[in-house]
Design a protein around this motif. Structure first.
Motif, PDB file in Angstrom:
ATOM      1  N   GLY A 218       0.826  -1.218   0.032  1.00 22.77           N
ATOM      2  CA  GLY A 218       0.069   0.157  -0.015  1.00 22.77           C
ATOM      3  C   GLY A 218       0.770   1.099  -0.322  1.00 22.77           C
ATOM      4  N   ILE A 219       2.331   1.084   0.682  1.00 25.29           N
ATOM      5  CA  ILE A 219       2.655   2.323   1.058  1.00 25.29           C
ATOM      6  C   ILE A 219       3.575   2.299  -0.508  1.00 25.29           C
ATOM      7  CG2 ILE A 219       4.834   3.297   1.405  1.00 25.29           C
ATOM      8  CD1 ILE A 219       4.103   1.815   4.247  1.00 25.29           C
TER       9      ILE A 219
ATOM     10  N   VAL B  65       2.503  12.075   0.892  1.00 24.91           N
ATOM     11  CA  VAL B  65       2.366  12.075   2.425  1.00 24.91           C
ATOM     12  C   VAL B  65       1.116  12.339   2.576  1.00 24.91           C
ATOM     13  CG1 VAL B  65       2.488  13.511   4.672  1.00 24.91           C
ATOM     14  CG2 VAL B  65       4.928  12.553   2.780  1.00 24.91           C
ATOM     15  N   ALA B  66       0.356  13.378   1.608  1.00 18.49           N
ATOM     16  CA  ALA B  66      -0.949  13.330   1.818  1.00 18.49           C
ATOM     17  C   ALA B  66      -1.900  12.405   1.385  1.00 18.49           C
ATOM     18  CB  ALA B  66      -1.661  14.584   1.318  1.00 18.49           C
ATOM     19  N   ALA B  67      -1.417  12.000   0.624  1.00 17.99           N
ATOM     20  CA  ALA B  67      -2.388  10.152   0.513  1.00 17.99           C
ATOM     21  C   ALA B  67      -2.002   9.181   1.174  1.00 17.99           C
ATOM     22  CB  ALA B  67      -1.931  10.078  -1.389  1.00 17.99           C
ATOM     23  N   MET B  68      -0.803   8.977   1.799  1.00 20.27           N
ATOM     24  CA  MET B  68      -0.822   7.985   2.751  1.00 20.27           C
ATOM     25  C   MET B  68      -1.248   7.826   4.287  1.00 20.27           C
ATOM     26  SD  MET B  68       3.306   6.408   2.199  1.00 20.27           S
ATOM     27  CE  MET B  68       4.107   7.736   2.260  1.00 20.27           C
ATOM     28  N   LEU B  69      -1.226   9.573   4.374  1.00 21.72           N
ATOM     29  CA  LEU B  69      -1.799  10.160   5.490  1.00 21.72           C
ATOM     30  C   LEU B  69      -3.636   9.859   5.469  1.00 21.72           C
ATOM     31  CD1 LEU B  69      -2.114  11.013   8.300  1.00 21.72           C
ATOM     32  CD2 LEU B  69      -1.802  13.866   7.360  1.00 21.72           C
ATOM     33  N   ASP B  70      -3.773  10.289   4.257  1.00 17.64           N
ATOM     34  CA  ASP B  70      -5.555   9.716   4.075  1.00 17.64           C
ATOM     35  C   ASP B  70      -6.238   8.642   4.348  1.00 17.64           C
ATOM     36  OD1 ASP B  70      -5.731  12.674   3.574  1.00 17.64           O
ATOM     37  OD2 ASP B  70      -6.279  13.319   1.523  1.00 17.64           O
TER      38      ASP B  70
END
Length: 259
Positions: A214-215, A229-234
């Motif tokens: 997924g990462i 960063v934003a996509a992984m955080l969301d």
């Protein structure tokens, strides 16, 4: 929460110039009242700390550790000796703080720094605990750091499979931390500098919610570090956000050999 933004820097290293781009973000998550994570991402040091111990103890431990390392980065030269000296000071800070106790107060620490002291530049990862550094190189994602955890020891001993480890009751129990009664010597791994490399430095709040695959997916989908960063955080929040989440993405855009 402010949106992550990408920072850039050209670095002169033996043999040429290195172009770096990075972004960082930290979030309390959906289940916790306070954020006990802390992050520092400024050349030449990129580190994440995940605190533990009481309602405020972990927050103090991670913040103290990051502040001591910020001082090291401010000198412009990072070495294992300077890191370990800073961590020893952080341990004293934690032990002397009126709102921390010896009972379980401490913090993980993981990250990467650029070593330009030799004939060629190298990355050096450092790790205490179960926060992680990943490297994406040639399309493959590899966890560079080794977790200091009960579950990892069981996996290494062949008593637990990685699949079984995902929901193990001791999944949050770490065997090393920066704290009043713990060792402050990290594990180090030296890596060559290679164009196209992408590092992900994160607390376990990310890896509880996203697999390695997924990462890598969100890195492949987002070439800009801040967008990644934003996509992984969301995604981590959508998947439950069970813990504090901290992420740094660091890109190596060119290498000395290509300059």
């Amino acid at each position: 929460m402010p949106e992550p933004s990408t920072q850039s820097r050209s670095v002169t290293v033996p043999g040429g110039t290195l172009e770096l781009n990075w972004a960082a973000a930290t979030h309390t998550g959906r289940r916790r009242d306070v954020n006990q994570d802390a992050v520092f991402a400024e050349f030449p040091l990129f580190v994440v700390a995940d605190g533990m111990g009481g309602h405020i103890g972990g927050e103090i431990a991670s913040a103290s550790t990051i502040e001591r390392l910020r001082d090291v980065a401010g000198t412009g030269t990072v070495t294992p000796k300077s890191i370990e000296k800073a961590l020893s000071r952080a341990v004293k800070d934690i032990a002397s703080h009126p709102e921390t106790t010896d009972d379980g107060t401490g913090t993980t620490l993981t990250g990467v720094y650029l070593d330009t002291s030799g004939d060629s530049a190298h990355w050096v990862t450092l790790n205490i605990g179960d926060s992680r550094v990943y490297l994406v190189r040639d399309g493959a994602i590899v966890q560079i750091t080794t977790d200091h955890s009960v579950v990892q020891e069981l996996i290494a001993a062949g008593r637990l499979s990685p699949e079984e480890a995902e929901n193990h009751p001791y999944g949050n129990v770490i065997t090393r931390a920066v704290g009043p009664s713990e060792s402050v010597t990290p594990d180090y791994v030296r890596l060559d500098v290679v164009a196209g490399d992408r590092f992900v430095i994160c607390s376990d709040g990310l890896t509880k919610e996203l697999t390695d695959y997924g990462i890598r997916h969100f890195l492949d989908e987002n070439s800009d570090p801040a967008a990644a960063v934003a996509a992984m955080l969301d995604a981590a929040l959508e998947n439950g956000g069970r813990d504090n989440i901290t992420i740094v993405v660091l890109d190596v855009e060119s290498s000395p050999a290509e300059s």
